[in-house]
Design an enzyme around this catalytic site. Structure first.
Site, mmCIF file in Angstrom:
data_model
loop_
_atom_site.group_PDB
_atom_site.id
_atom_site.type_symbol
_atom_site.label_atom_id
_atom_site.label_comp_id
_atom_site.label_asym_id
_atom_site.label_seq_id
_atom_site.Cartn_x
_atom_site.Cartn_y
_atom_site.Cartn_z
ATOM 1 N N HIS A 180 -29.016 -36.681 -8.675
ATOM 2 C CA HIS A 180 -29.309 -35.885 -9.870
ATOM 3 C C HIS A 180 -28.998 -36.678 -11.127
ATOM 4 C CE1 HIS A 180 -28.183 -32.206 -12.545
ATOM 5 N NE2 HIS A 180 -29.411 -32.635 -12.788
ATOM 6 N N GLU A 218 -25.115 -37.310 -10.329
ATOM 7 C CA GLU A 218 -24.470 -36.552 -9.258
ATOM 8 C C GLU A 218 -25.125 -36.969 -7.936
ATOM 9 O OE1 GLU A 218 -22.904 -32.204 -10.620
ATOM 10 O OE2 GLU A 218 -25.073 -32.438 -10.622
ATOM 11 N N SER A 242 -31.553 -30.195 -9.790
ATOM 12 C CA SER A 242 -30.336 -29.891 -10.527
ATOM 13 C C SER A 242 -29.604 -28.683 -9.963
ATOM 14 C CB SER A 242 -30.679 -29.634 -12.004
ATOM 15 O OG SER A 242 -31.651 -28.613 -12.113
#
Length: 282
Positions: free
Chosen positions: A140, A152, A119
């Site tokens: 992510h 992501e 993250s």
């Protein structure tokens, strides 16, 4: 390259959620962790979450049984050697992830893409510890993985276009929404979110308001479904601290200094929901 078997390293909250969505989408999954009890707990959690989806009419009971059968637990990383794609979901520390990527680089076929569910940690740095930086990427997911749509997809400096496209398409096959992000500390989500949570912690530390009051302001005034301190507890205060330190080190700006109250709570073992105590008791 066709992806049929997926390896997931780490059977914690994120890892078991990632294994869940891949298995539910028809992929064979090898879920790897260092102790059998972690794998047993993960499989139990996945079973409960799949059953919840059955109860809501999202999948059938047959779908649940089939998904669970697709997940093979593993205690040795060498068992990932036949995987067509591997994603790491270990603790948010560079040294831990770097060791995993070095090992995967040795174990997996040269053409296999290796992803990190990090993250905040640099994909470029992770790629640099391998002999395949062009095949290293960030993927992510968000918690809870079976529910949250966003992924992501983070390019490192050396990530190849083919790598990005394959992972973007993979996210779509999981019924997720991929968003392209370039490599920077915290990417987009945590670069914006974590300073918000950190500032909420300062408000509590400085006596501006209680944790309950801070959360009420955000729920009622900003229409957030969860207040920032409840969210921090849900994420894990140790994870929040790790990410704030990545932001502080990577961006070099004092505005990313972790709140002293956060540091003290983590030192005390108050990690949020998973430990039974954080800003709230559970």
């Amino acid at each position: 390259m066709s992806i049929e078997r997926v390896g997931v390293i780490g059977a914690g909250t994120m890892g078991n959620g990632i294994a869940h969505v891949f298995a539910r989408s028809g992929y064979q999954v090898t879920l790897c962790d260092v102790e059998q009890r972690f794998l047993d707990r993960a499989l139990e959690t996945i079973g409960k979450n799949l059953e919840r989806e059955v109860a809501k009419g999202k999948i059938t009971a047959e779908n649940k049984i089939a998904a669970l059968k697709r997940i093979a637990p593993a205690l040795q990383r060498t068992q990932l050697s036949n995987c067509d794609f591997v994603i790491e979901a270990a603790t948010e520390k560079f040294e831990v992830k770097a060791e995993i990527f070095r090992d995967l680089d040795r174990i997996c076929r040269p053409e296999i893409l290796l992803a990190s569910n990090t993250s905040s940690i640099s994909i470029t740095r992770l790629g640099a510890v391998t002999k395949r930086p062009g095949e290293i990427i960030g993927m992510h997911f968000f918690n809870p993985v079976p529910v949250m749509k966003l992924v992501e997809v983070i390019r490192g400096l050396a990530t190849e276009q083919d790598t990005f496209e394959m992972v973007r398409d993979l996210a779509l096959k999981l019924d997720k929404t991929p968003v392209e992000v370039n490599d920077a500390p915290g990417f987009v989500s945590n670069r914006v979110l974590m300073p918000l949570l950190n500032e909420a912690m300062y408000a509590v530390m400085e006596g501006v308001a209680t944790a309950e009051a801070v959360d009420e302001v955000f729920k009622l005034g900003m229409a957030h479904p969860m207040g920032p301190l409840s969210l921090a507890d849900f994420i894990g205060l140790d994870v929040c601290l790790d990410i704030m330190r990545v932001l502080q080190d990577g961006l070099g700006d004092p505005k990313y200094r972790p709140c002293p109250l956060l540091i003290k709570m983590v030192d005390a073992g108050w990690l949020g929901k998973k430990s039974g105590r954080g800003f709230y008791k559970y």
